[in-house]
Structure formats: structure tokens, C-alpha cells
Design a protein around this motif. Structure first.
Motif, short mmCIF file in Angstrom:
data_model
loop_
_atom_site.label_atom_id
_atom_site.label_comp_id
_atom_site.label_asym_id
_atom_site.label_seq_id
_atom_site.Cartn_x
_atom_site.Cartn_y
_atom_site.Cartn_z
N TRP A 1 0.84 -1.20 0.00
CA TRP A 1 0.00 0.00 0.00
C TRP A 1 0.88 1.25 0.00
N LEU A 2 1.90 1.25 0.85
CA LEU A 2 2.79 2.41 0.96
C LEU A 2 3.54 2.66 -0.34
N CYS A 3 4.03 1.57 -0.96
CA CYS A 3 4.77 1.71 -2.22
C CYS A 3 3.87 2.24 -3.33
N GLU A 4 2.65 1.72 -3.37
CA GLU A 4 1.72 2.20 -4.40
C GLU A 4 1.42 3.68 -4.19
N ARG A 5 1.15 4.07 -2.95
CA ARG A 5 0.85 5.47 -2.66
C ARG A 5 2.05 6.37 -2.94
N ALA A 6 3.24 5.88 -2.62
CA ALA A 6 4.45 6.70 -2.80
C ALA A 6 4.98 6.66 -4.23
N GLY A 7 4.54 5.66 -4.99
CA GLY A 7 5.03 5.54 -6.36
C GLY A 7 6.45 4.99 -6.43
N VAL A 8 6.77 4.07 -5.51
CA VAL A 8 8.11 3.45 -5.51
C VAL A 8 7.94 1.93 -5.48
N GLY A 9 8.98 1.23 -5.87
CA GLY A 9 8.95 -0.23 -5.87
C GLY A 9 9.26 -0.81 -4.49
N ARG A 10 8.85 -2.06 -4.30
CA ARG A 10 9.09 -2.74 -3.02
C ARG A 10 10.59 -2.83 -2.71
N SER A 11 11.40 -3.13 -3.72
CA SER A 11 12.84 -3.25 -3.47
C SER A 11 13.40 -1.91 -3.02
N THR A 12 12.86 -0.82 -3.56
CA THR A 12 13.28 0.52 -3.13
C THR A 12 12.90 0.75 -1.68
N PHE A 13 11.70 0.33 -1.31
CA PHE A 13 11.28 0.46 0.09
C PHE A 13 12.29 -0.24 1.00
N TYR A 14 12.62 -1.48 0.65
CA TYR A 14 13.51 -2.27 1.51
C TYR A 14 14.97 -1.81 1.45
N THR A 15 15.30 -1.00 0.48
CA THR A 15 16.62 -0.37 0.47
C THR A 15 16.72 0.65 1.60
N HIS A 16 15.58 1.26 1.91
CA HIS A 16 15.55 2.33 2.89
C HIS A 16 15.08 1.88 4.28
N PHE A 17 14.14 0.95 4.33
CA PHE A 17 13.52 0.56 5.60
C PHE A 17 13.37 -0.95 5.68
N SER A 18 13.47 -1.47 6.90
CA SER A 18 13.38 -2.92 7.09
C SER A 18 11.96 -3.42 7.15
N ALA A 19 11.01 -2.55 7.54
CA ALA A 19 9.62 -2.95 7.70
C ALA A 19 8.77 -1.69 7.86
N VAL A 20 7.47 -1.87 7.90
CA VAL A 20 6.56 -0.72 8.08
C VAL A 20 6.87 -0.02 9.40
N GLU A 21 7.16 -0.81 10.45
CA GLU A 21 7.46 -0.20 11.76
C GLU A 21 8.71 0.66 11.72
N ASP A 22 9.67 0.29 10.88
CA ASP A 22 10.88 1.08 10.73
C ASP A 22 10.56 2.42 10.07
N LEU A 23 9.72 2.38 9.03
CA LEU A 23 9.28 3.63 8.40
C LEU A 23 8.50 4.48 9.39
N ALA A 24 7.63 3.85 10.17
CA ALA A 24 6.85 4.59 11.18
C ALA A 24 7.78 5.33 12.14
#
Length: 201
Positions: free
Chosen positions: A45-68
Motif C-alpha cells: 500500500w505504501l509503495c503504491e501510494r508513494a510511487g516506488v517499488g518494493r525493493s526501493t522500500f527495503y533499500t531504505h527501511f526494514s519494515a513498516v514499523e521502521d518507516l513509522a
């Protein structure tokens, strides 16, 4: 293998406009989720809203709680820089620590809705642990200056210890509401800091 702490350190130092933009997009997506009270917010959901790929998410954060946790603590990097500037310009360690803690408490109070959402949607302990880790990363330079006779492993340990104390105590005081005056919370936190962080540089 790169640890999450090493990844965070690289990201903190990265001034690459693309990295900054990606983190800003993910932060906005998470804030949207909190505002919209999205149930069971996911990486997808976060990747779709942000317009980024899942691998990009995990490059920056380990999990949703880490982003939070990043969203809640992202202003702390500026506080850490201000603290170092203040101490370098002759402001006493005690005054610099007090001013920094006042801003930390104010920022946590301002982020209360996002914090409550994060606790309701994810693992509270994981969010808090990630907040402590981000806070430790941001305050490490101040700790290193105060404990310049210690090695890197000891600096990391002190940073985690101080950060855990500040984050847990500030959250507890804000959640319980028994200490309603933020200045009283700051005074208590300041008094509990190690002497090296309150001493004049």
C-alpha cells in the motif's frame, strides 16, 4: 551483509536527491495512512501510494514499523546538528541538552497521532525499538564528542542507552498524562542524562 544500523548510517549521510525524494515520498505515504486510518497498512500500500517499488522500500527501511519510527524521528537529525553547533559555539552542555530535549518532547507531542496510529497498526515494541535506533543514530555525534576517550563500540552502546532512556521516558510521560507540563518532563529528562552530556564542552 549490511545491517540495518549500517543502512541507516548510510542513509543519514546520503544527500543524494533521489534518496531524499524517496524517503520524503514514503514518509508522506505513511502520514497519509495515519490520517486516513488505513487498517493493516502494508508495504505494498505504501509503495503504491508513494510511487516506488518494493525493493526501493527495503533499500531504505526494514519494515513498516521502521518507516513509522523514521516518520516520528525524522526531525531529530536537525536537532542533533543544532546541538553540536550550540555546544561548539560555547553554549553549556546543560543548556544545549535542555534545549534539545525540549524540542524532542515537543516533536513527540506533535507526532502523537502518528505514534498512536503506529502502535495500533504495528508492533508497539518494534516501533519503539526502531525509534530508539534512529534517535541513537542522530545523537551519536554528540555522544562521541562527550565521550571522546571511548571507542566506537562503547560510543554505540552509550548512544543506545541514552536514546532508549529518552524515548521510553518521554513516551511514557506523554501517554500517561500525569506530567502535563512539557517543561517538567524536560527537566526530569535533563536531570537523568549522564553528566558528560550536561558538562560544558
Amino acid at each position: 551483509m549490511i545491517t540495518q544500523t549500517q543502512r541507516r548510517a548510510r542513509l543519514r549521510d546520503a544527500s543524494d536527491p533521489n534518496s531524499l525524494s524517496t524517503r520524503r515520498q514514503l514518509r508522506t505515504a505513511y502520514e497519509d495512512a495515519a490520517t486516513e486510518h488505513v487498517r493493516r497498512v502494508s508495504v505494498s500500500w505504501l509503495c503504491e501510494r508513494a510511487g516506488v517499488g518494493r525493493s526501493t522500500f527495503y533499500t531504505h527501511f526494514s519494515a513498516v514499523e521502521d518507516l513509522a519510527a523514521y516518520v516520528v524521528t525524522s526531525g531529530f537529525d536537525e536537532l542533533a546538528e543544532e546541538d553540536i553547533r550550540a555546544r561548539s559555539s560555547g553554549v553549556s552542555g546543560s543548556d544545549a541538552a535542555h534545549a534539545g530535549l525540549a524540542r524532542v518532547v515537543a516533536m513527540l507531542a506533535d507526532q502523537r497521532a502518528v505514534i498512536e496510529y503506529s502502535f495500533a497498526e504495528g508492533s508497539r515494541s518494534s516501533v519503539v525499538a526502531n525509534m530508539v535506533s534512529w534517535f541513537a543514530l542522530y545523537t551519536r555525534d554528540t555522544i562521541a564528542r562527550a565521550y571522546d576517550d571511548r571507542d566506537d563500540a562503547q560510543i554505540d552502546l552509550i548512544a543506545e542507552f541514552v536514546s532508549a532512556g529518552v524515548v521510553h521516558a518521554a513516551l511514557l510521560a506523554l501517554e500517561q498524562g500525569t506530567i502535563t507540563n512539557h517543561e517538567d518532563i524536560v527537566d526530569l529528562l535533563s536531570a537523568m542524562l549522564p553528566e558528560a552530556l550536561r558538562a560544558t564542552s
